[in-house]
Design an enzyme around this catalytic site. Sequence first.
Site, PDB file in Angstrom:
ATOM      1  N   GLY A  55      28.121  83.129  58.863  1.00 20.83           N
ATOM      2  CA  GLY A  55      28.136  83.028  57.526  1.00 20.83           C
ATOM      3  C   GLY A  55      28.378  81.527  57.248  1.00 20.83           C
ATOM      4  O   GLY A  55      28.246  80.670  58.119  1.00 20.83           O
ATOM      5  N   GLY A  56      29.091  81.072  56.046  1.00 19.53           N
ATOM      6  CA  GLY A  56      29.301  79.689  55.571  1.00 19.53           C
ATOM      7  C   GLY A  56      30.397  79.110  56.279  1.00 19.53           C
ATOM      8  O   GLY A  56      30.387  78.012  56.734  1.00 19.53           O
TER       9      GLY A  56
ATOM     10  N   LYS B 217      35.567  87.895  64.168  1.00 15.89           N
ATOM     11  CA  LYS B 217      35.357  86.949  63.549  1.00 15.89           C
ATOM     12  C   LYS B 217      36.324  85.570  63.743  1.00 15.89           C
ATOM     13  O   LYS B 217      37.250  85.773  64.038  1.00 15.89           O
ATOM     14  CB  LYS B 217      35.420  87.027  62.038  1.00 15.89           C
ATOM     15  CG  LYS B 217      34.855  85.958  61.014  1.00 15.89           C
ATOM     16  CD  LYS B 217      34.641  86.472  59.732  1.00 15.89           C
ATOM     17  CE  LYS B 217      33.834  85.527  58.777  1.00 15.89           C
ATOM     18  NZ  LYS B 217      33.746  85.958  57.309  1.00 15.89           N
TER      19      LYS B 217
ATOM     20  N   ASP C 106      32.758  85.207  45.388  1.00 14.43           N
ATOM     21  CA  ASP C 106      31.765  85.184  45.940  1.00 14.43           C
ATOM     22  C   ASP C 106      30.744  86.469  46.073  1.00 14.43           C
ATOM     23  O   ASP C 106      30.236  86.707  47.008  1.00 14.43           O
ATOM     24  CB  ASP C 106      31.908  84.461  47.396  1.00 14.43           C
ATOM     25  CG  ASP C 106      30.584  84.001  48.082  1.00 14.43           C
ATOM     26  OD1 ASP C 106      30.380  83.637  49.089  1.00 14.43           O
ATOM     27  OD2 ASP C 106      29.594  83.651  47.053  1.00 14.43           O
TER      28      ASP C 106
END
Length: 953
Positions: free
Chosen positions: A173-174, A193, A300
């Site tokens: 992801g970002g 993660k 988001d």
Amino acid sequence: MSDERQRPTVATEQSIGEQSIEGVLDDICDRFEAACKSPAPPRLEDFVGRIPLSAADRGFRELLELELAYRRRAGETPAAEEYRTRFPDHAATIEDLFQAIPTQAAPARGPGSRPTVASPFADTIPARMADSFSDVVPADSQPGGTVGSEKRTVGTPTSSGMRFRVIRKHARGGLGEVFVAEDQELHREVALKQIQSQYADDVDSRSRFVLEAEVTGALEHPGIVPVYGLGIYPDGRPFYAMRFIRGDSLKDAIDAFHDIDTGPHGPGARELELRKLLGRFVDVCDAIEYAHSRGIVHRDLKPGNIMLGNFGETLVVDWGLAKQINQPEPNGASVKPATETRPMLLSGTAATRMGSAVGTPQYMSPEQAAGRLDLIGPRSDVYSLGATLYCLLTGKAPLSDNPGMDLTELLRRVKHGEIPPARAVYAGVPKGLNAICHKAMALRPEDRYPSARQLADDLEHWLADEPISAQPDTRTQLVARWIRRHRGLALATAIALLVVSLVSVVATVLVNHQREIADRLAVEKGELAEKEKAARSLAEEGFHEARGAVDDLFTKVSEDTLLNQPGMQGLRKDLLQKTLAYYERFLQQRADDPAVQDELSVDFYRAGKIIEDLDSPDKAIAYYQQARRLQEQLLAKLPGDLGRLNALGDTYNALGGALKKGQRHEDSLDMLEKAREIRQKLVALAPQDLGYERALANTIMNIGQVDGALNRFDEALKQLNAAQQIRRAHLADSGDTSKLHRDLAMGSYTLGVQELRLRHGDAARNDFADAIAELRQLIERDPRDLTLQYLLATCYRLAGDSVSQTAPNSAVQSYQQSLKAFTELVERNPDVSEYQSALAGVCMNMAARQHGAESLPSFEHARQILAELAKKYPENPRFMRDLAFTLQAMASRQIETGQFAAARAELESARSLLGEYVLAHPDDRDVRQKLDEAEASLKQLNGQHPSPPPAHQ
């Protein structure tokens, strides 16, 4: 018939020489993979039969790898024995593949046992992570462990070691990247993660990452992913474990819903699927409402951050930008106004921007776009929910219609609310949903829904056909809603009105009946029999009219090239399936009717053509054989009937084509020779009908193609030239016809391919020049025909290939023409990966014939195209492999021109890509050899031109 007018088959394209075998295999694999994604899985045999003989083993291996991957993804457990039975000639390849990817064994559950997860991806964790795990279980204490293995364990200690064992990389992801790991305490797969390495030393980024874990863990709701544990690597980098979600994102579901080929067809199916998606969206609103009740805003929300589980779960993920309402940023981190950010991809699935980011531009509220963090609250999330609904309804993110729009302009439009309504983007959006979407995305927060729950309420009212707050009912809508709610009463009222009208009509008829009763008594039985006969005749006439309409539909759909363009294939398939249903019903209902035997024979033939087009040549053969038997019986009764003779010739020609596609070349030749004999007879019986000559030329060309496939090269050229000679004579007699010009273009193309295969460069170039001249005229008449444009661009490329050794400058000119043609195709059809891949191939061919630094722009163009394809289609490994090959070739040219630093960077990237590819495809010897070459080149380059030492601060 349609088989004589289709674009060049793979069997034709296979004969263009060893330098293009790779392209042929790629094309076959691309088509097979596209078919694997369709609702009806393809037959592997149909695609294996298209592989060039010189690459039979390699092509079979690639196709089987794809099929096994998709079958396993669907939950199947394919067995080697099945494939050994179907493909006895490839037993060794089958054995290799099934040994390379073993079946996962059930983990042991006994005391002290440590279950392992067998996976071909288990060693794909990047090497740069090795230093991050100091709490890794040592190899000597881990059963089966090896020094340097990328399988790592982290977390709190258990009786058998650290709790989480990393298995494979899953997503990026970002801010973070996600790995699939095994929870060795509870024996389950989890998602692990960790923060990306480039953000590892940034305090703000670490704080945001930890906040994401804490926020996600604190929000206990069925619509939010549960967190199982939070930890820190010895170097201070945080990680956390959470539930591993099996399913797709809402973005994937939206794309599938709006896909013209694979999406639901028909108003009923589309409405049902839309209601399912809206139900999922309501679940998202509930999860966000819960977060707001806990004082958290997501900031988001977008379709890519919503996961849809396989069993009805809807989960909101990626809380990395979450913020406590009325609280400052974590650790005092300041967020700059969005206008100060660097440009990013204007994609609805683009990664969230870091540092100065406060959301994804298309889904960002106006106050976020303006950098007014003081105004951000629950209604900011409501806006993002509205933007997500906008994407669900239209298939596109807001403001995504102009891909050239820069970030500054995009944010300006968001800040000022300059977003077209959903119905302006897609007229099929219901008015009520358009109003709900518009209210949720209002420019001022106070004009939006006060809460996510109230947005969900309006959606649920719309789903229940109740009034919605976003749009008051008009008088017409009130009446329509009353009728829908009181359908029984409304129907009874309508019937009553109809009965009253009928009574009035019947009364008038009865009066007239009394006046005419005398005349009716005088009617004789013979007259009644005549009337009955006339009625039957009228019914039969109606049947023939209906059948004629279906036959016209079959002809139009089969021959209309516009229906076979990107985006139209779904409609074409739907129309052909409806036509097939009619023919099959007719074949069942009237098979024994002696009065319609001619129609039956034609319908068997046409059903075969449709089945060959939509399903497989093998299944079509049975229909063709039925048509042939009927036609031969009918022709025996009337040997001189031209119509029956022509129908039999068409059927033999179609049988030959289907057998050719199935690689049954000798049987194919037998059928085609019979077709030629019949069509020669037709030409002799009716020399004035030039259509028979055109059909004869097509059969002769088909014979030449089969001869070429059997390596009878001289005979193949003889037949192909004979077909062209008939066409040119026909053209002189018949004048200017587009069908004949199309045949001539295809004939010249096929001749050129055959000459190129025999390395007759000059002859091939002349043939391609003839094809180009014909194609340019055809395209000038019909610029919408993309098949002709693709063939023209291909002819330019092959013309360049034909003289690449003898006349490099001339080859470059042809490549430039091909480049221009493919570029136009890509610009008009940016979603067709086949066009983009072909464009990259032309760039590479041109770069190979250019010298020194002159070639680098061509290499760079190919690199950019392939990098984008590899990113957009990660499931297709061919793009990653081709990108690596391009980087290697580019590095070689950079070394020649003294650009050693740039060459080193390209080689390192190529080595990384090839290494990743080899892990997934360990039996691909070509790629493994390329990997060895890349490593050797890097070693030599570093030895002769070492990197300069880093500058001292």
